[in-house]
Design a protein around this motif. Sequence first.
Motif, mmCIF file in Angstrom:
data_model
loop_
_atom_site.group_PDB
_atom_site.id
_atom_site.type_symbol
_atom_site.label_atom_id
_atom_site.label_comp_id
_atom_site.label_asym_id
_atom_site.label_seq_id
_atom_site.Cartn_x
_atom_site.Cartn_y
_atom_site.Cartn_z
ATOM 1 N N GLY A 243 13.704 1.879 -1.221
ATOM 2 C CA GLY A 243 13.238 0.253 -0.744
ATOM 3 C C GLY A 243 12.084 0.030 -1.239
ATOM 4 N N ASN A 244 11.166 -0.786 -0.412
ATOM 5 C CA ASN A 244 10.012 -1.265 -0.731
ATOM 6 C C ASN A 244 8.997 -0.102 -0.796
ATOM 7 N N THR A 245 8.555 0.062 -1.913
ATOM 8 C CA THR A 245 7.511 1.059 -2.345
ATOM 9 C C THR A 245 6.574 1.214 -1.388
ATOM 10 N N GLY A 246 5.640 0.296 -1.360
ATOM 11 C CA GLY A 246 4.455 0.021 -0.505
ATOM 12 C C GLY A 246 4.701 0.402 0.931
ATOM 13 N N ALA A 247 5.839 -0.242 1.347
ATOM 14 C CA ALA A 247 6.154 -0.043 2.916
ATOM 15 C C ALA A 247 6.873 1.571 3.063
ATOM 16 N N THR A 248 7.403 1.998 1.978
ATOM 17 C CA THR A 248 7.759 3.598 2.035
ATOM 18 C C THR A 248 6.327 4.353 2.294
ATOM 19 N N MET A 249 5.480 3.993 1.264
ATOM 20 C CA MET A 249 4.356 4.693 1.302
ATOM 21 C C MET A 249 3.454 4.640 2.687
ATOM 22 N N ALA A 250 3.607 3.379 3.086
ATOM 23 C CA ALA A 250 2.715 3.072 4.488
ATOM 24 C C ALA A 250 3.355 3.845 5.629
ATOM 25 N N SER A 251 4.878 3.866 5.317
ATOM 26 C CA SER A 251 5.349 4.374 6.604
ATOM 27 C C SER A 251 5.198 5.913 6.566
ATOM 28 N N ALA A 252 5.058 6.379 5.585
ATOM 29 C CA ALA A 252 4.993 7.926 5.419
ATOM 30 C C ALA A 252 3.634 8.466 5.758
ATOM 31 N N LEU A 253 2.830 7.409 5.470
ATOM 32 C CA LEU A 253 1.207 7.807 5.744
ATOM 33 C C LEU A 253 0.936 7.646 7.214
ATOM 34 N N LEU A 254 1.352 6.730 7.725
ATOM 35 C CA LEU A 254 1.169 6.197 9.404
ATOM 36 C C LEU A 254 1.803 6.954 10.051
ATOM 37 N N ARG A 255 2.834 7.469 9.865
ATOM 38 C CA ARG A 255 3.781 8.339 10.834
ATOM 39 C C ARG A 255 3.691 9.770 10.327
ATOM 40 N N MET A 256 3.920 10.104 9.199
ATOM 41 C CA MET A 256 3.388 11.611 9.000
ATOM 42 C C MET A 256 1.929 11.972 9.009
ATOM 43 N N GLY A 257 1.208 11.006 8.536
ATOM 44 C CA GLY A 257 -0.343 11.588 8.210
ATOM 45 C C GLY A 257 -0.365 11.918 7.008
ATOM 46 N N ARG A 258 -1.783 12.154 6.987
ATOM 47 C CA ARG A 258 -2.492 12.769 5.632
ATOM 48 C C ARG A 258 -2.509 14.174 5.843
ATOM 49 N N ILE A 259 -2.465 14.865 4.758
ATOM 50 C CA ILE A 259 -2.891 16.216 4.751
ATOM 51 C C ILE A 259 -4.295 16.389 4.851
ATOM 52 N N ARG A 260 -4.786 17.430 5.677
ATOM 53 C CA ARG A 260 -6.527 17.233 6.264
ATOM 54 C C ARG A 260 -7.091 17.466 4.948
ATOM 55 N N GLY A 261 -8.152 16.583 4.742
ATOM 56 C CA GLY A 261 -8.772 16.815 3.334
ATOM 57 C C GLY A 261 -8.380 15.787 2.542
ATOM 58 N N VAL A 262 -7.150 15.252 2.431
ATOM 59 C CA VAL A 262 -6.904 14.384 1.295
ATOM 60 C C VAL A 262 -7.445 12.949 1.659
ATOM 61 N N ALA A 263 -8.034 12.348 0.603
ATOM 62 C CA ALA A 263 -8.663 11.129 0.716
ATOM 63 C C ALA A 263 -7.706 10.000 0.758
ATOM 64 N N ARG A 264 -6.677 9.877 -0.335
ATOM 65 C CA ARG A 264 -5.797 9.117 -0.353
ATOM 66 C C ARG A 264 -4.452 9.735 -1.170
ATOM 67 N N PRO A 265 -3.168 9.474 -0.722
ATOM 68 C CA PRO A 265 -2.157 9.918 -1.115
ATOM 69 C C PRO A 265 -1.803 9.176 -2.478
ATOM 70 N N ALA A 266 -0.920 9.885 -3.184
ATOM 71 C CA ALA A 266 -0.931 9.439 -4.740
ATOM 72 C C ALA A 266 0.650 9.542 -5.079
ATOM 73 N N ILE A 267 0.980 8.549 -5.868
ATOM 74 C CA ILE A 267 2.460 8.351 -6.139
ATOM 75 C C ILE A 267 2.451 9.330 -7.511
ATOM 76 N N ALA A 268 3.424 10.406 -7.784
ATOM 77 C CA ALA A 268 3.295 11.370 -8.819
ATOM 78 C C ALA A 268 4.896 10.941 -9.570
ATOM 79 N N THR A 269 4.840 10.630 -10.747
ATOM 80 C CA THR A 269 5.891 10.269 -11.538
ATOM 81 C C THR A 269 6.257 11.142 -12.812
ATOM 82 N N PRO A 270 7.532 11.876 -12.794
ATOM 83 C CA PRO A 270 7.876 12.738 -13.982
ATOM 84 C C PRO A 270 8.157 11.961 -15.021
ATOM 85 N N ILE A 271 7.257 12.186 -16.298
ATOM 86 C CA ILE A 271 7.701 11.389 -17.367
ATOM 87 C C ILE A 271 8.196 12.674 -18.515
ATOM 88 N N PRO A 272 9.438 12.415 -19.207
ATOM 89 C CA PRO A 272 9.991 13.473 -20.100
ATOM 90 C C PRO A 272 9.165 13.437 -21.164
#
Length: 314
Positions: free
Chosen positions: A86-115
Amino acid sequence: MGGDNAPSQIIEGAKQARESLGLDTILVGTAEALVGCGEFETLVVSEVIAMDEDPGVGVRTKKDSSLVRAAELVRDSRASAMVSAGNTGATMASALLRMGRIRGVARPAIATPIPVPKDRYTILLDAGANAECKPEWLVQFAQMGSTYVTSRFGVDKPRVGLLSIGEEPTKGTPFVKETHELLRGAKSVDFIGNVEGRDIMAGTCDVVVTDGFTGNVALKSLEGAVRFLVGEIFAAFGSSDEAKQAAQVLMPALAPLADRLDPELTGGAMLLGTNGVCIISHGSSTAKAIVSALGVARDMVCADLVNKISTSIQ
């Protein structure tokens, strides 16, 4: 509920993942969408955050949306991971606000695999979570990306490159130059220096770090170039009788390459830095892509990636 092909292809992907991978999936959606899903555990919600909806507003105001409730399932240990097309920004916001950040992490980042050549992948991050960044955030991206590459692809000492307009340390914006200096002294990072856009698919390094704006532009440019190239090759194969005959010889050799370039087989992007596994699939995901995403989610849970990232940034 998210994606161009929801809910039918999401449900079909869950069915195929159960058959091929033995995975149990909790489907989160509206009562109407979940009709006929009695074979699965389900969670009925009353709201949906649309693909074009403002992510922050949607997550704050639609507390009974499928994305928010899915993230809460992970937070409450009822699910091991969250997968959404679904909505990428909303997916990220939901995960961040409900799961929380790993202690010490300033900002989550999207990691995409490139062949890249030799059946390997380069991880590009940030691919769109943070349009503006601080240099120290990119150091954490490098640490998290390295841990991800080791956990997912078994690379013992991932090589990290900083995306810039030239290989020399003096090239780039003040932001890039400051980041370069920080990465040179960063712990648990095998920094090889600056890399250019042409190096992303060359296998020059295992992790490429950049800000989310640049990363997303680079990613979409690569996707467009690959789509153009594949389309032109197939058009050439059908352009004459001779070309069709040549295609019969070449297609068996090119088929593995087509699979490597197929984004549906990469399992989507992973949001690194949240206190739970979150996989962000492409908006056009079919059942095949959902199976891949669920498989990656399972692998990263089994690899204990979240705890490993927590250790890597201390």
